[in-house]
Design an enzyme around this catalytic site. Structure first.
Site, mmCIF file in Angstrom:
data_model
loop_
_atom_site.group_PDB
_atom_site.id
_atom_site.type_symbol
_atom_site.label_atom_id
_atom_site.label_comp_id
_atom_site.label_asym_id
_atom_site.label_seq_id
_atom_site.Cartn_x
_atom_site.Cartn_y
_atom_site.Cartn_z
ATOM 1 N N LEU A 74 0.599 -1.212 0.093
ATOM 2 C CA LEU A 74 -0.054 0.007 -0.007
ATOM 3 C C LEU A 74 0.744 1.151 -0.052
ATOM 4 O O LEU A 74 0.116 2.502 0.327
ATOM 5 C CB LEU A 74 -1.039 -0.022 0.919
ATOM 6 N N HIS A 76 2.807 4.420 -1.738
ATOM 7 C CA HIS A 76 2.978 5.087 -2.804
ATOM 8 C C HIS A 76 4.280 4.830 -3.588
ATOM 9 O O HIS A 76 5.442 5.013 -3.107
ATOM 10 C CB HIS A 76 2.562 6.554 -2.606
ATOM 11 N N MET A 112 8.936 4.460 5.135
ATOM 12 C CA MET A 112 9.069 3.162 4.865
ATOM 13 C C MET A 112 10.183 3.009 4.035
ATOM 14 O O MET A 112 10.893 2.026 3.799
ATOM 15 C CB MET A 112 7.668 2.651 4.096
ATOM 16 N N ASP A 127 24.201 -11.774 3.419
ATOM 17 C CA ASP A 127 24.445 -12.375 2.236
ATOM 18 C C ASP A 127 25.891 -12.630 2.071
ATOM 19 O O ASP A 127 26.673 -13.661 1.667
ATOM 20 C CB ASP A 127 23.537 -12.067 1.152
#
Length: 164
Positions: A74, A76, A112, A127
């Protein structure tokens, strides 16, 4: 305050930010990866077989932050104007702290993107180092600061108290 990503029937939706004013918005998130002393020394010396761990993790974090809207359903799509990933090595705790700062002038915040950038950078370190230390631990991922928008400035006092 209610959740903004649900309609009256409880269906998920992307918030309409079309009427919001464009403001300068910035957010910084941080997180850490803890590893063995041997592994940390190899990262610092640049002797990890996969190459420059922090250089690759920096680019990966920036790339990850730019793709946040593809990962978080959700969010943008944002026209980011600044993305940085910085690392602090804490030898006393065998820790590498990553900090991501995201910035734009727009209608919605960049928290975010900062959190995604930190997460991808730390996962990249894992990694690149897992051949030496599979027991590494990623944690302490949090929003440290955000500014701009209707809610104004936020400083995460809890993490400031715990880490100083």
């Amino acid at each position: 305050m209610g959740f903004t990503h649900f309609d009256e029937q409880g269906n998920a939706w992307m918030v309409d930010v079309g009427e919001k004013a464009d403001t300068v918005r910035e957010a910084t998130a941080k997180g850490s990866i803890f590893m063995s002393r041997e592994c940390l020394e190899m990262v610092m010396a640049g002797t990890m077989k996969k190459g420059d761990v922090l250089g690759v993790a920096r680019v990966a974090g920036i790339m990850g932050a730019k793709r946040t809207s593809e990962l978080i359903p959700l969010c943008h799509i944002l026209n980011l104007t600044k993305l940085t990933i910085d690392f602090t090595v804490r030898e006393e705790t065998n820790e590498i702290e990553a900090a991501c700062t995201a910035k734009l002038t727009g209608k919605t915040g960049v928290e975010m993107e900062a959190l995604t950038g930190v997460s991808v950078a730390l996962l990249t370190i894992y990694d690149m180092c897992k051949a030496v230390d599979k027991s590494m631990e990623i944690g302490k991922i949090h929003l440290e600061h955000k500014s701009g928008g209707k809610s104004g400035e936020f400083i995460n006092e809890r993490f400031l108290r715990e880490n100083h």
